[in-house]
Design a protein around this motif. Structure first.
Motif, PDB file in Angstrom:
ATOM      1  N   ALA A 151       0.825  -1.216   0.000  1.00  0.00           N
ATOM      2  CA  ALA A 151       0.000   0.000   0.000  1.00  0.00           C
ATOM      3  C   ALA A 151       0.851   1.255   0.000  1.00  0.00           C
ATOM      4  N   ARG A 160       0.493   7.007  -0.695  1.00  0.00           N
ATOM      5  CA  ARG A 160      -0.768   7.143   0.019  1.00  0.00           C
ATOM      6  C   ARG A 160      -0.563   7.628   1.452  1.00  0.00           C
ATOM      7  N   HIS A 171      -1.621   6.176   4.893  1.00  0.00           N
ATOM      8  CA  HIS A 171      -1.839   4.744   4.774  1.00  0.00           C
ATOM      9  C   HIS A 171      -0.597   3.997   4.312  1.00  0.00           C
TER      10      HIS A 171
END
Length: 219
Positions: free
Chosen positions: A39, A65, A68
């Motif tokens: 991620a 991200r 995250h």
């Protein structure tokens, strides 16, 4: 989709100067999939805007991200680029992106003005200086597709492939595969005893042994 403008943005590149061309695509593809699984990046290549228009970044520009992200990325890092010489990324519906031959990626990463240090004797050869003709010739050979592009040191006569040449200020490296971190100069990546986040970051980017050449630039 995040639109980024990297004009004059600082960047840090980790260049795998030892990897042969035959293994670059597979290695970059595996790296892309691993970063997606963590991620840390989006699946598809991002776009950036220049002069009011959008175009695919010369390699792959991926938006991090933020909150995250699983990697210990510096908060100043806004995007990650995965570069393979003579290839470009295309978005697809299955893997998010895949590499195809072509494009303008040359595998060269350099600051505006650098002196290259001979790996054999340490003699500095300035790009654009009196001895710069040999550098220009080696660069020309490299951009034409050579994996060696030998550069002869004018001081010791050493005959060394261009990927093994460096600059004292970490301003130059070339190779078949590289990862660019847009947004900051991560000097901790060249610390002889890097802290845990820097070590983890190098490992996540495919440099578990800490051997990739680091380059700091703006562009």
């Amino acid at each position: 989709m995040t639109v980024l403008s990297p004009m004059l943005m600082p960047w840090t590149a980790l260049v795998d100067y030892r990897l042969p061309a035959i293994g670059a695509v597979a290695t970059a593809t595996a790296l892309h999939r691993r970063l997606v699984s963590l991620a840390a990046i989006d699946r598809a290549p991002g776009l950036w805007s220049q002069d009011g228009g959008s175009s695919l970044l010369r390699a792959a520009l991926f938006a991090v991200r933020g909150d995250h992200a699983s990697l210990p990325l510096d908060r100043r890092i806004v995007a990650i680029g995965i570069h393979v010489r003579a290839h470009r990324w295309l978005a697809d519906v299955h893997d998010g992106a895949h590499l195809v031959e072509g494009g303008s990626e040359m595998g060269l990463f350099a600051a505006d003005e650098v002196d290259l240090a001979c790996p054999e004797c340490g003699h500095l050869v300035a790009m654009g200086g009196e001895e710069g003709a040999s550098v220009e010739e080696a660069l020309s050979v490299w951009t034409e597709g050579s994996e060696m592009a030998p550069l002869v040191c004018p001081a010791c006569g050493g005959w060394t492939p261009l990927p093994h040449w460096r600059s004292a200020g970490h301003g130059f490296a070339c190779g078949e595969l590289a990862v660019t971190l847009w947004g900051a100069h991560l000097r901790e990546l060249i610390d002889p005893a890097p802290d845990t986040p820097a070590r983890l970051l190098r490992t996540a980017l495919g440099d578990a042994q800490g051997r990739f050449a680091a380059v700091f630039g703006r562009g």
